[in-house]
Design an enzyme around this catalytic site. Sequence first.
Site, PDB file in Angstrom:
ATOM      1  N   THR A   8       0.838  -1.202   0.000  1.00  0.00           N
ATOM      2  CA  THR A   8       0.000   0.000   0.000  1.00  0.00           C
ATOM      3  C   THR A   8       0.869   1.246   0.000  1.00  0.00           C
ATOM      4  O   THR A   8       1.897   1.309   0.691  1.00  0.00           O
ATOM      5  CB  THR A   8      -0.958   0.010   1.198  1.00  0.00           C
ATOM      6  N   GLY A  12     -12.892   8.674  12.661  1.00  0.00           N
ATOM      7  CA  GLY A  12     -13.023   7.488  13.491  1.00  0.00           C
ATOM      8  C   GLY A  12     -12.376   6.258  12.878  1.00  0.00           C
ATOM      9  O   GLY A  12     -11.758   6.310  11.817  1.00  0.00           O
ATOM     10  N   ALA A  29      -8.448   4.440   9.896  1.00  0.00           N
ATOM     11  CA  ALA A  29      -8.757   3.037   9.583  1.00  0.00           C
ATOM     12  C   ALA A  29      -8.580   2.705   8.108  1.00  0.00           C
ATOM     13  O   ALA A  29      -9.076   1.678   7.642  1.00  0.00           O
ATOM     14  CB  ALA A  29     -10.179   2.715  10.024  1.00  0.00           C
ATOM     15  N   ALA A  30      -7.850   3.549   7.396  1.00  0.00           N
ATOM     16  CA  ALA A  30      -7.711   3.336   5.946  1.00  0.00           C
ATOM     17  C   ALA A  30      -7.104   1.971   5.632  1.00  0.00           C
ATOM     18  O   ALA A  30      -7.622   1.215   4.801  1.00  0.00           O
ATOM     19  CB  ALA A  30      -6.866   4.446   5.339  1.00  0.00           C
ATOM     20  N   GLY A  31      -5.992   1.649   6.288  1.00  0.00           N
ATOM     21  CA  GLY A  31      -5.324   0.386   6.026  1.00  0.00           C
ATOM     22  C   GLY A  31      -6.164  -0.815   6.421  1.00  0.00           C
ATOM     23  O   GLY A  31      -6.215  -1.825   5.705  1.00  0.00           O
ATOM     24  N   ASP A  32      -6.842  -0.718   7.568  1.00  0.00           N
ATOM     25  CA  ASP A  32      -7.662  -1.830   8.033  1.00  0.00           C
ATOM     26  C   ASP A  32      -8.880  -2.040   7.142  1.00  0.00           C
ATOM     27  O   ASP A  32      -9.285  -3.174   6.883  1.00  0.00           O
ATOM     28  CB  ASP A  32      -8.101  -1.588   9.480  1.00  0.00           C
ATOM     29  N   THR A  59     -13.574   5.479   3.506  1.00  0.00           N
ATOM     30  CA  THR A  59     -13.150   5.495   4.908  1.00  0.00           C
ATOM     31  C   THR A  59     -12.396   6.778   5.254  1.00  0.00           C
ATOM     32  O   THR A  59     -12.636   7.380   6.317  1.00  0.00           O
ATOM     33  CB  THR A  59     -12.260   4.271   5.203  1.00  0.00           C
TER      34      THR A  59
END
Length: 289
Positions: A207, A275, A237-240, A270
Amino acid sequence: MSKKVLVIGSINKDLVVNTDRFPKEGETILGNSFATHNGGKGANQAAAIAKLDACVSMFGAIGDDSFGEEIKTALSNINVNTDNIIIKNNSSTGIAVITVDSKGANHIVVVSGANFLINKEDIKKDIINDYDIIVLQLEIPLNIVEYVIGIAKEINKTVILNPSPAVKLSKEILSGVDILIPNETEIELIGGIDYALSCGVKNIILTLGGNGCDLIDSSKNIKHFDAYKVDVVDTTAAGDSFLGAVVRMLSYDKSLEEAILFAMKVASITVQRKGAIDSIPTYDEVSNL
């Protein structure tokens, strides 16, 4: 019907303070706001997979406190199976104390709590055998990650590893990984692309933040995917959410390329929201774009 996914990882409560600036050593200042959020990379990824309409169970540890029960209930409410979440008595649920200044910079202190009390006796082979795809990160003890991967490969499960927080990884760990999903910093800390592939990793999804991502196969062929251009509000929380979207599509037998294209769309939504778990879209929201 999708394949069954088991996420094995961390469960945290995030305690977030917003303030104009960070205090100097010994200084007390007034903050602007305070909020609590459910987090931990494991819980975030399980939530993303569930919100994107796949069958997912969470394995992790919480303490015997109110934070743990709150997170467990919240995960259940978005259709994450929580039957495999264990309680560590006389321990706290993991917490992250986060201070964010007016420029968006942050200071974070993590207390792992129950996350680092997971041991081999907690991991039953029968649990892993019940699932098709096993998802891991590095916010639980490294020896547990290696132990789980060993079991998963012995019974031919698909293993997806997000190496965060990154450390140098052994060949024993990497040899059992089907899909490795690091960012640019993480891939260098674990040993580099060539090292990971030489250890036996079958595919790397690297990524690149706002520049998208690269899919690198075992023959070192690279396919680039551009990110959507959006106004970024919060990258928490972009990666998750990206990983959760990839797993969601693979659980429905889509190709890696199809999974990445879908994940790009999910991550773009996201980052336009504040959040962690709350910022991750549902499958219907993504489909309607």
